[in-house]
Design an enzyme around this catalytic site. Structure first.
Site, PDB file in Angstrom:
ATOM      1  N   GLY A  13       0.781  -1.236   0.000  1.00  0.00           N
ATOM      2  CA  GLY A  13       0.000   0.000   0.000  1.00  0.00           C
ATOM      3  C   GLY A  13       0.811   1.284   0.000  1.00  0.00           C
ATOM      4  N   TYR A 153     -11.275   2.737  15.305  1.00  0.00           N
ATOM      5  CA  TYR A 153     -10.312   3.132  14.261  1.00  0.00           C
ATOM      6  C   TYR A 153     -10.271   4.656  14.161  1.00  0.00           C
ATOM      7  CZ  TYR A 153      -8.000   3.879   9.822  1.00  0.00           C
ATOM      8  OH  TYR A 153      -7.137   4.329   8.844  1.00  0.00           O
TER       9      TYR A 153
HETATM   10  P1  NDP Z   1      -2.018  -1.778   3.879  1.00  0.00           P
HETATM   11  O1  NDP Z   1      -2.750  -2.818   4.657  1.00  0.00           O
HETATM   12  O2  NDP Z   1      -1.818  -2.000   2.421  1.00  0.00           O
HETATM   13  O3  NDP Z   1      -0.610  -1.477   4.550  1.00  0.00           O
HETATM   14  C1  NDP Z   1      -0.461  -1.411   5.953  1.00  0.00           C
HETATM   15  C2  NDP Z   1       1.008  -1.505   6.305  1.00  0.00           C
HETATM   16  O4  NDP Z   1       1.142  -1.391   7.726  1.00  0.00           O
HETATM   17  C3  NDP Z   1       1.634  -2.814   5.873  1.00  0.00           C
HETATM   18  O5  NDP Z   1       2.895  -2.588   5.333  1.00  0.00           O
HETATM   19  C4  NDP Z   1       1.758  -3.580   7.189  1.00  0.00           C
HETATM   20  O6  NDP Z   1       2.909  -4.411   7.163  1.00  0.00           O
HETATM   21  C5  NDP Z   1       1.974  -2.423   8.180  1.00  0.00           C
HETATM   22  N1  NDP Z   1       1.628  -2.851   9.537  1.00  0.00           N
HETATM   23  C6  NDP Z   1       0.402  -3.161  10.015  1.00  0.00           C
HETATM   24  N2  NDP Z   1       0.498  -3.572  11.291  1.00  0.00           N
HETATM   25  C7  NDP Z   1       1.826  -3.526  11.619  1.00  0.00           C
HETATM   26  C8  NDP Z   1       2.552  -3.827  12.783  1.00  0.00           C
HETATM   27  N3  NDP Z   1       1.957  -4.281  13.897  1.00  0.00           N
HETATM   28  N4  NDP Z   1       3.901  -3.679  12.773  1.00  0.00           N
HETATM   29  C9  NDP Z   1       4.517  -3.215  11.661  1.00  0.00           C
HETATM   30  N5  NDP Z   1       3.881  -2.893  10.529  1.00  0.00           N
HETATM   31  C10 NDP Z   1       2.542  -3.053  10.501  1.00  0.00           C
HETATM   32  O7  NDP Z   1      -2.858  -0.437   4.110  1.00  0.00           O
HETATM   33  P2  NDP Z   1      -2.560   1.095   3.692  1.00  0.00           P
HETATM   34  O8  NDP Z   1      -1.349   1.230   2.873  1.00  0.00           O
HETATM   35  O9  NDP Z   1      -3.835   1.630   3.180  1.00  0.00           O
HETATM   36  O10 NDP Z   1      -2.340   1.725   5.144  1.00  0.00           O
HETATM   37  C11 NDP Z   1      -1.223   2.520   5.481  1.00  0.00           C
HETATM   38  C12 NDP Z   1      -1.672   3.619   6.434  1.00  0.00           C
HETATM   39  O11 NDP Z   1      -2.598   4.449   5.765  1.00  0.00           O
HETATM   40  C13 NDP Z   1      -2.376   3.129   7.702  1.00  0.00           C
HETATM   41  O12 NDP Z   1      -1.915   3.901   8.796  1.00  0.00           O
HETATM   42  C14 NDP Z   1      -3.847   3.425   7.432  1.00  0.00           C
HETATM   43  O13 NDP Z   1      -4.560   3.626   8.615  1.00  0.00           O
HETATM   44  C15 NDP Z   1      -3.712   4.681   6.611  1.00  0.00           C
HETATM   45  N6  NDP Z   1      -4.859   5.049   5.777  1.00  0.00           N
HETATM   46  C16 NDP Z   1      -5.335   4.160   4.845  1.00  0.00           C
HETATM   47  C17 NDP Z   1      -6.411   4.542   4.059  1.00  0.00           C
HETATM   48  C18 NDP Z   1      -7.049   3.599   3.082  1.00  0.00           C
HETATM   49  O14 NDP Z   1      -8.224   3.836   2.678  1.00  0.00           O
HETATM   50  N7  NDP Z   1      -6.367   2.569   2.618  1.00  0.00           N
HETATM   51  C19 NDP Z   1      -7.002   5.877   4.154  1.00  0.00           C
HETATM   52  C20 NDP Z   1      -6.408   6.712   5.168  1.00  0.00           C
HETATM   53  C21 NDP Z   1      -5.366   6.300   5.926  1.00  0.00           C
HETATM   54  P3  NDP Z   1       2.976  -5.909   7.733  1.00  0.00           P
HETATM   55  O15 NDP Z   1       1.587  -6.487   7.658  1.00  0.00           O
HETATM   56  O16 NDP Z   1       3.950  -6.585   6.839  1.00  0.00           O
HETATM   57  O17 NDP Z   1       3.478  -5.731   9.113  1.00  0.00           O
HETATM   58  C1  8X3 Z   2      -9.013   4.780   6.030  1.00  0.00           C
HETATM   59  C2  8X3 Z   2     -10.157   5.474   5.401  1.00  0.00           C
HETATM   60  O1  8X3 Z   2     -12.637   5.936   5.643  1.00  0.00           O
HETATM   61  O2  8X3 Z   2     -11.939   3.608   5.520  1.00  0.00           O
HETATM   62  O3  8X3 Z   2      -8.457   5.528   7.045  1.00  0.00           O
HETATM   63  O4  8X3 Z   2     -11.549   4.890   7.496  1.00  0.00           O
HETATM   64  S1  8X3 Z   2     -11.622   4.951   6.077  1.00  0.00           S
END
Ligand code: NDP
Ligand code: 8X3
Length: 254
Positions: A13, A153
């Site tokens: 991501g 969340y």
């Molecule tokens: P993904 O699930 O694709 O990526 C999440 C990443 O976080 C992975 O690389 C995962 O790595 C890592 N991660 C999760 N838990 C742990 C842990 N305990 N220790 C270390 N690494 C961890 O999701 P996104 O790329 O979408 O999410 C990235 C960020 O963006 C998050 O903070 C999310 O809340 C935020 N976000 C996402 C949105 C969306 O709609 N997708 C919108 C707004 C914000 P691994 O599992 O290998 O540990």
């Molecule tokens: C991720 C976006 O709207 O699914 O932070 O919470 S939402």
């Protein structure tokens, strides 16, 4: 000497997309996450595609001792971190408050909030001693606006919003910039994780509109990181054009 970026959650991501754009722009990279194999594959690709120097750190940000051990044992040439991207995070479940899974709540709080704090606490003293550095926290629309069943969340992302403001105040006199990048819906593994591997339910989240891509968010992170020294981007909220706020989408039906 090359600049160094430290990215939490680079295995997929937004974190992986940030690794790509920083590598393309000549940064050395410390990439972290729990899935070792993915980190190794990413590191190999960044080395061959961009000739990048890459260090892999494989730890769970929820584990305080592992986080300390990994960051404190950084080799001397990797200790001068210029940019920290606090990206690792997740949502688990979508339930009303009286039906929520307490284990899911603990995991979100431990990852999105405590994990971010552990990493920040370990990396900022070096930035303070050099009076230089930039922290970029990945927040969310969910940290600006709550939505139905988003409760815990949303609370963790409201905390990221608050911590970003607090860090900026605490670090102002130490020459450190602090930015929040807060996206709306991004099509990553996020929803598959939220629904515990139910890909059909996850795909429905993005049905009928064009969500952001991880690369769209990484572009904004890079924009913030590449401003001149006297310019700080405090906060950017970026949304798909078809999303007005945390809960209102314009979906086209077929
Ligand atoms: P993904 O699930 O694709 O990526 C999440 C990443 O976080 C992975 O690389 C995962 O790595 C890592 N991660 C999760 N838990 C742990 C842990 N305990 N220790 C270390 N690494 C961890 O999701 P996104 O790329 O979408 O999410 C990235 C960020 O963006 C998050 O903070 C999310 O809340 C935020 N976000 C996402 C949105 C969306 O709609 N997708 C919108 C707004 C914000 P691994 O599992 O290998 O540990
Ligand atoms: C991720 C976006 O709207 O699914 O932070 O919470 S939402």
């Amino acid at each position: 000497m090359q600049s160094i970026v430290f990215i939490t959650g680079a295995t997929s991501g937004i974190g992986e997309a940030c690794a790509n754009i920083f590598a393309r722009n000549g940064f050395d990279l410390i990439i972290t996450g729990r899935r070792r194999e993915r980190l190794d594959v990413l590191a190999a690709r960044l080395r061959s595609e961009f000739n990048s120097k890459v260090l892999v750190l494989n730890f769970d940000v929820r584990d305080r001792n592992e986080t300390i051990k990994n960051i404190e044992s950084l080799p001397a040439e990797w200790q001068k971190i210029d940019v920290l991207i606090n990206n690792a995070g997740l949502s688990l479940g979508l339930n009303s408050i009286h039906e929520g899974d307490i284990d899911d709540w603990e995991t979100m709080i431990d990852t999105n909030l405590k994990g971010l704090l552990y990493v920040t606490r370990l990396i900022t003293p070096g930035m303070v001693s050099r009076t230089s550095g930039h922290i970029i926290n990945i927040g969310s629309i969910a940290g600006k606006d709550v939505y139905l069943k988003g409760n815990v969340y949303c609370a963790t992302k409201f905390a990221v919003d608050a911590l970003t403001k607090a860090m900026r105040m605490d670090l102002l006199n130490h020459g450190i910039k602090v930015t929040q990048v807060a996206p709306g819906a991004v099509n990553t593994e996020f929803s598959t994780v939220r629904f515990h591997g139910d890909t059909e339910r996850a795909n429905n989240v993005y049905k009928g509109f064009e969500p952001l891509l991880a690369e769209d968010v990484a572009d904004v992170v890079w924009f913030a990181a590449s401003r001149p020294k006297h310019v700080n981007i405090n906060d950017i909220l970026l949304m798909p054009s078809a999303q007005a706020n945390a809960s209102q989408f314009f979906r086209k039906t077929e």
